[in-house]
Design an enzyme around this catalytic site. Structure first.
Site, PDB file in Angstrom:
ATOM      1  N   SER A  56      15.027  13.049  58.021  1.00 36.01           N
ATOM      2  CA  SER A  56      16.052  13.666  58.663  1.00 36.01           C
ATOM      3  C   SER A  56      16.526  13.166  60.166  1.00 36.01           C
ATOM      4  CB  SER A  56      15.800  15.361  58.873  1.00 36.01           C
ATOM      5  OG  SER A  56      16.789  15.664  59.617  1.00 36.01           O
ATOM      6  N   TYR A  80      23.648  12.046  60.512  1.00 31.38           N
ATOM      7  CA  TYR A  80      24.929  12.736  60.679  1.00 31.38           C
ATOM      8  C   TYR A  80      25.958  11.693  61.750  1.00 31.38           C
ATOM      9  CZ  TYR A  80      22.725  17.232  59.525  1.00 31.38           C
ATOM     10  OH  TYR A  80      22.159  18.061  58.735  1.00 31.38           O
ATOM     11  N   THR A 106      24.954  13.170  55.485  1.00 24.45           N
ATOM     12  CA  THR A 106      25.042  14.414  55.090  1.00 24.45           C
ATOM     13  C   THR A 106      26.556  14.857  55.545  1.00 24.45           C
ATOM     14  OG1 THR A 106      22.776  14.763  55.175  1.00 24.45           O
ATOM     15  CG2 THR A 106      24.143  16.866  55.261  1.00 24.45           C
ATOM     16  N   LYS A 175      25.622  13.100  50.931  1.00 28.33           N
ATOM     17  CA  LYS A 175      24.702  14.244  50.352  1.00 28.33           C
ATOM     18  C   LYS A 175      25.521  15.367  50.889  1.00 28.33           C
ATOM     19  CE  LYS A 175      20.402  16.379  51.423  1.00 28.33           C
ATOM     20  NZ  LYS A 175      20.720  17.502  52.444  1.00 28.33           N
ATOM     21  N   HIS A 199      22.958  22.021  50.319  1.00 32.48           N
ATOM     22  CA  HIS A 199      22.341  22.264  51.398  1.00 32.48           C
ATOM     23  C   HIS A 199      21.073  23.158  51.350  1.00 32.48           C
ATOM     24  CE1 HIS A 199      22.425  20.105  55.625  1.00 32.48           C
ATOM     25  NE2 HIS A 199      21.304  20.965  55.813  1.00 32.48           N
TER      26      HIS A 199
HETATM   27  C1  LIG Z   1      14.042  23.658  56.954  1.00 35.24           C
HETATM   28  C2  LIG Z   1      15.001  22.814  56.511  1.00 35.24           C
HETATM   29  C3  LIG Z   1      15.637  21.974  57.130  1.00 35.24           C
HETATM   30  C4  LIG Z   1      16.673  21.113  56.523  1.00 35.24           C
HETATM   31  N1  LIG Z   1      17.208  19.967  57.377  1.00 35.24           N
HETATM   32  C5  LIG Z   1      18.001  19.032  56.746  1.00 35.24           C
HETATM   33  C6  LIG Z   1      18.389  17.903  57.858  1.00 35.24           C
HETATM   34  O1  LIG Z   1      18.119  17.797  58.720  1.00 35.24           O
HETATM   35  N2  LIG Z   1      19.264  17.320  57.017  1.00 35.24           N
HETATM   36  C7  LIG Z   1      19.861  17.279  55.923  1.00 35.24           C
HETATM   37  O2  LIG Z   1      20.733  16.464  55.329  1.00 35.24           O
HETATM   38  N3  LIG Z   1      19.354  18.374  55.102  1.00 35.24           N
HETATM   39  C8  LIG Z   1      18.699  19.350  55.652  1.00 35.24           C
HETATM   40  N4  LIG Z   1      18.262  20.172  54.622  1.00 35.24           N
HETATM   41  C9  LIG Z   1      18.668  20.367  53.447  1.00 35.24           C
HETATM   42  C10 LIG Z   1      17.844  19.477  52.253  1.00 35.24           C
HETATM   43  O3  LIG Z   1      17.769  18.134  52.621  1.00 35.24           O
HETATM   44  C11 LIG Z   1      17.958  19.672  50.936  1.00 35.24           C
HETATM   45  O4  LIG Z   1      19.513  19.623  50.986  1.00 35.24           O
HETATM   46  C12 LIG Z   1      17.503  21.297  50.610  1.00 35.24           C
HETATM   47  O5  LIG Z   1      16.569  21.738  51.385  1.00 35.24           O
HETATM   48  C13 LIG Z   1      17.233  21.302  49.004  1.00 35.24           C
HETATM   49  O6  LIG Z   1      16.925  22.322  48.607  1.00 35.24           O
HETATM   50  P1  LIG Z   1      15.603  22.956  48.330  1.00 35.24           P
HETATM   51  O7  LIG Z   1      14.834  23.327  49.754  1.00 35.24           O
HETATM   52  O8  LIG Z   1      15.693  24.083  47.201  1.00 35.24           O
HETATM   53  O9  LIG Z   1      14.726  21.975  47.597  1.00 35.24           O
HETATM   54  C14 LIG Z   1      17.076  21.132  55.178  1.00 35.24           C
HETATM   55  C15 LIG Z   1      16.526  21.983  54.431  1.00 35.24           C
HETATM   56  C16 LIG Z   1      15.864  22.905  55.040  1.00 35.24           C
HETATM   57  C17 LIG Z   1      15.111  23.755  53.954  1.00 35.24           C
END
Ligand SMILES: Cc1cc2nc3c(=O)[nH]c(=O)nc-3n(C[C@H](O)[C@H](O)[C@H](O)COP(=O)(O)O)c2cc1C
Length: 303
Positions: A56, A80, A106, A175, A199
């Site tokens: 991330s 980002y 993203t 994404k 997301h």
């Molecule tokens: C705690 C948390 C933090 C996340 N941080 C980011 C991030 O910094 N950047 C990003 O593109 N997606 C982020 N995501 C989204 C994930 O990349 C992903 O799209 C999502 O968690 C997929 O769903 P799942 O948790 O059901 O597998 C985050 C998700 C969670 C749960």
């Protein structure tokens, strides 16, 4: 039925790279919050599973530090676009120097979603968890989490994607889209792939599940670039369904994070192993000796 499944492989290819299973580790912010192994532990777990680790841009460890801790991990970096493009560029350059092989832009988070559970619990990222990659890129200033989120540029458009694709010699995946229209725009503006994603349901309330959006994304992309998917993948059978429908691979966010929270690197490794074992069994029971044998004929839409 009656297909020889005495030797089943979960091996697959993503963006031309061979991986042990079509399951990548999604970018998840601030992993030191979950466990002191942090992003380094998660990257090592991904390396053990023979798959791609996505860092991330809100990482709590520097990209170079993670690369040093897990040199065998195939690494991608999520980005980002920040209001100050020099900050984005500095982060991308550090990632490139540290062997990150693709970028995930993203696009579904110009602002953080309204996460009611976090609001109710008063959740704050603790002050000791930093965003060192961003702090270094802004000139080694310390930033609060709110200040970090405020750096994200909410004015970006498809032209910015195109500019980014021209500026950097790395594949850039988009994404966070869930419509055919956006997927077609991503292709037109130079994306090397798209991740159908909402997301993890954390941004726009009432957004469709990514698995329901997958058919229209695939139709719009029409085979021109790979389509990946994330959100709600919890079992090997979920992976098989997404791949059968046409996704090149899936990403998991919370399943790997929960593993990390329970037992650091070993916990994340275990979570990924469970998914691999479940996928292997699902393939065998579907009569598919490897993921490439999965086709739309293996799934049926609920009526
Ligand atoms: C705690 C948390 C933090 C996340 N941080 C980011 C991030 O910094 N950047 C990003 O593109 N997606 C982020 N995501 C989204 C994930 O990349 C992903 O799209 C999502 O968690 C997929 O769903 P799942 O948790 O059901 O597998 C985050 C998700 C969670 C749960």
């Amino acid at each position: 039925m009656l297909v020889d499944v005495s030797a089943v492989s979960t091996r697959a290819t993503v963006l031309g790279t061979e991986i042990e299973m079509p399951i990548l580790v999604a970018p998840v912010a601030f992993q030191l919050l979950a466990h002191s192994d942090g992003e380094a532990g998660m990257a090592r777990a991904a390396a053990s599973a023979g798959t791609v680790f996505c860092l991330s841009s809100l990482t709590s460890m520097r990209a170079a530090e993670v690369a040093g801790a897990a040199p065998d991990a195939k690494r991608w970096m999520q980005i980002y676009l920040f209001r100050d493009r020099a900050v984005t560029h500095a982060m991308i350059e550090e990632a490139m120097e540290s062997g990150y092989e693709a970028l995930l832009l993203t696009v579904d988070a110009p602002y953080a979603g309204r996460r009611e559970r976090d609001l109710r619990s008063g959740f704050q990222v603790p002050a000791e968890i930093r965003a060192p990659a961003i702090e270094a890129a802004v000139g080694h200033r310390s930033l609060t989490t709110t200040e970090v989120f405020d750096l994200v540029d909410p004015s970006i458009t498809w032209e910015d994607l195109e500019r980014l694709c021209n500026e950097f010699d790395l594949p850039i995946l988009v994404k966070g889209l869930i419509t055919g229209e956006d997927a077609a725009l991503a292709v037109e503006h130079g994306a090397a792939g798209v991740v159908a994603s909402n997301h993890g349901g954390r941004q726009l309330d009432n957004a469709p599940a990514s698995i329901d959006a997958l058919p229209e994304v695939l139709e719009a992309v029409d085979g021109r670039i790979p389509v990946l998917l994330d959100g709600g993948v919890r079992r090997g059978t979920d992976v098989a369904v997404a791949v059968a429908m046409g996704a090149e691979a899936v990403l998991v966010g919370r399943p790997a994070l929960w593993g990390l929270a329970v037992n650091g690197e070993a916990g994340a490794r275990r979570a990924l192993e469970m998914l691999a074992q479940e996928l292997r069994l699902a393939l065998a029971l579907l009569g598919a000796p490897d993921p490439s044998a999965l086709t739309a004929e293996h799934v049926q839409r609920r009526r």
